[in-house]
Design a protein around this motif. Structure first.
Motif, PDB file in Angstrom:
ATOM      1  N   GLN A   1       0.475  -1.362  -0.169  1.00  0.00           N
ATOM      2  CA  GLN A   1      -0.286  -0.394  -0.147  1.00  0.00           C
ATOM      3  C   GLN A   1       0.789   1.597  -0.087  1.00  0.00           C
ATOM      4  N   ASN A   2       0.610   2.281  -0.630  1.00  0.00           N
ATOM      5  CA  ASN A   2       1.222   3.901  -0.501  1.00  0.00           C
ATOM      6  C   ASN A   2       0.990   4.159   0.992  1.00  0.00           C
ATOM      7  N   PRO A   3       1.623   5.408   1.248  1.00  0.00           N
ATOM      8  CA  PRO A   3       0.949   5.711   2.156  1.00  0.00           C
ATOM      9  C   PRO A   3       0.125   6.576   2.536  1.00  0.00           C
ATOM     10  N   VAL A   4      -0.744   7.033   1.833  1.00  0.00           N
ATOM     11  CA  VAL A   4      -2.241   7.583   2.138  1.00  0.00           C
ATOM     12  C   VAL A   4      -3.622   6.566   2.334  1.00  0.00           C
ATOM     13  N   GLN A   5      -2.159   5.444   1.445  1.00  0.00           N
ATOM     14  CA  GLN A   5      -3.400   4.487   1.597  1.00  0.00           C
ATOM     15  C   GLN A   5      -3.527   3.670   3.130  1.00  0.00           C
ATOM     16  N   LYS A   6      -1.764   3.694   3.005  1.00  0.00           N
ATOM     17  CA  LYS A   6      -2.067   2.859   4.854  1.00  0.00           C
ATOM     18  C   LYS A   6      -2.726   3.286   6.055  1.00  0.00           C
ATOM     19  N   ASN A   7      -2.425   5.379   5.607  1.00  0.00           N
ATOM     20  CA  ASN A   7      -2.946   6.353   6.758  1.00  0.00           C
ATOM     21  C   ASN A   7      -4.980   6.046   6.421  1.00  0.00           C
ATOM     22  N   ARG A   8      -4.579   6.150   5.150  1.00  0.00           N
ATOM     23  CA  ARG A   8      -6.675   5.926   5.313  1.00  0.00           C
ATOM     24  C   ARG A   8      -7.441   4.981   6.445  1.00  0.00           C
ATOM     25  N   HIS A   9      -6.801   3.933   5.890  1.00  0.00           N
ATOM     26  CA  HIS A   9      -6.984   2.295   6.801  1.00  0.00           C
ATOM     27  C   HIS A   9      -6.907   2.642   8.098  1.00  0.00           C
ATOM     28  N   ALA A  10      -5.334   3.568   8.664  1.00  0.00           N
ATOM     29  CA  ALA A  10      -5.135   3.586   9.915  1.00  0.00           C
ATOM     30  C   ALA A  10      -7.136   4.304  10.613  1.00  0.00           C
ATOM     31  N   ALA A  11      -6.862   5.662   9.585  1.00  0.00           N
ATOM     32  CA  ALA A  11      -7.851   6.607   9.749  1.00  0.00           C
ATOM     33  C   ALA A  11      -8.971   6.252  10.088  1.00  0.00           C
ATOM     34  N   PHE A  12      -9.972   5.027   9.185  1.00  0.00           N
ATOM     35  CA  PHE A  12     -11.521   4.376   9.252  1.00  0.00           C
ATOM     36  C   PHE A  12     -10.698   3.835  10.087  1.00  0.00           C
ATOM     37  N   VAL A  13      -9.844   2.730  10.566  1.00  0.00           N
ATOM     38  CA  VAL A  13     -10.195   2.704  12.454  1.00  0.00           C
ATOM     39  C   VAL A  13     -10.027   3.096  12.975  1.00  0.00           C
ATOM     40  N   ARG A  14      -9.366   4.155  13.613  1.00  0.00           N
ATOM     41  CA  ARG A  14      -9.566   5.303  14.356  1.00  0.00           C
ATOM     42  C   ARG A  14     -10.737   5.677  14.559  1.00  0.00           C
ATOM     43  N   GLN A  15     -12.018   6.018  13.283  1.00  0.00           N
ATOM     44  CA  GLN A  15     -12.600   6.181  13.454  1.00  0.00           C
ATOM     45  C   GLN A  15     -13.862   5.300  13.040  1.00  0.00           C
ATOM     46  N   ASN A  16     -13.404   3.911  13.828  1.00  0.00           N
ATOM     47  CA  ASN A  16     -14.847   2.984  14.281  1.00  0.00           C
ATOM     48  C   ASN A  16     -15.500   2.849  12.574  1.00  0.00           C
ATOM     49  N   GLY A  17     -14.602   3.197  11.102  1.00  0.00           N
ATOM     50  CA  GLY A  17     -15.474   3.331   9.927  1.00  0.00           C
ATOM     51  C   GLY A  17     -16.466   4.016   9.850  1.00  0.00           C
ATOM     52  N   ARG A  18     -16.871   4.828  10.706  1.00  0.00           N
ATOM     53  CA  ARG A  18     -17.106   6.104  10.506  1.00  0.00           C
ATOM     54  C   ARG A  18     -16.506   7.413   9.363  1.00  0.00           C
ATOM     55  N   CYS A  19     -17.829   8.275   9.083  1.00  0.00           N
ATOM     56  CA  CYS A  19     -17.040   9.426   8.146  1.00  0.00           C
ATOM     57  C   CYS A  19     -16.942  10.413   9.397  1.00  0.00           C
ATOM     58  N   PHE A  20     -15.813  10.722   8.502  1.00  0.00           N
ATOM     59  CA  PHE A  20     -15.376  11.911   9.564  1.00  0.00           C
ATOM     60  C   PHE A  20     -16.571  13.111   9.527  1.00  0.00           C
ATOM     61  N   TYR A  21     -16.614  13.548   8.327  1.00  0.00           N
ATOM     62  CA  TYR A  21     -18.172  14.567   8.375  1.00  0.00           C
ATOM     63  C   TYR A  21     -19.035  13.515   9.225  1.00  0.00           C
ATOM     64  N   CYS A  22     -20.109  13.242   8.350  1.00  0.00           N
ATOM     65  CA  CYS A  22     -21.100  12.509   8.385  1.00  0.00           C
ATOM     66  C   CYS A  22     -21.701  11.595   9.114  1.00  0.00           C
ATOM     67  N   SER A  23     -20.458  11.460   9.283  1.00  0.00           N
ATOM     68  CA  SER A  23     -20.751  10.072  10.433  1.00  0.00           C
ATOM     69  C   SER A  23     -20.982   8.398  10.029  1.00  0.00           C
ATOM     70  N   ALA A  24     -21.331   8.666   9.262  1.00  0.00           N
ATOM     71  CA  ALA A  24     -22.203   7.635   8.052  1.00  0.00           C
ATOM     72  C   ALA A  24     -21.068   6.381   7.901  1.00  0.00           C
TER      73      ALA A  24
END
Ligand SMILES: [Zn+2]
Length: 124
Positions: free
Chosen positions: A5-28
């Protein structure tokens, strides 16, 4: 075998996990790789589920010197990400988040089908 994975994909996945799979903006809830399963689980059509694909959001835009590092990447659904950048003058992330949350609470953000399927619980 895990693909590289490139760094953006890796960090996106980390953020996904950190946010419990919810959108940062709308919480969906969002999906990363299994659109079909996600659509089925949330009673969405597969095309509607496209809006809830997890994307990497640069909190500070690349063009303004924002990096690809973890602390600058949040996970946002395709809908929120696309709409933010569709604006002529994109709002700052926190201002945009407030804007989106208000729209969500007013029932004016996601298309009806997506909204019903998300059953988003807004924690005040
Ligand atoms: Zn969103």
């Amino acid at each position: 075998m895990a693909h590289k994975q490139n760094p953006v994909q890796k960090n996106r996945h980390a953020a996904f996990v950190r946010q419990n799979g919810r959108c940062f903006y709308c919480s969906a809830p969002m999906w990363e790789s299994s659109q079909g399963d996600f659509a089925q689980r949330h009673h969405l059509s597969v095309p509607s589920a496209t809006w809830l694909q997890c994307t990497a959001e640069h909190l500070k835009a690349r063009q303004n010197g924002g990096s690809n590092r973890g602390e600058n990447i949040a996970a946002a659904c395709r809908c929120c990400n696309w709409r933010r950048h569709a604006r002529k003058h994109p709002l700052e992330p926190l201002a945009y988040r407030n804007f989106v949350q208000k729209r969500v609470q007013a029932g004016k953000w996601h298309p009806a089908q997506v909204r019903a399927a998300c059953a988003i619980t807004n924690v005040p």
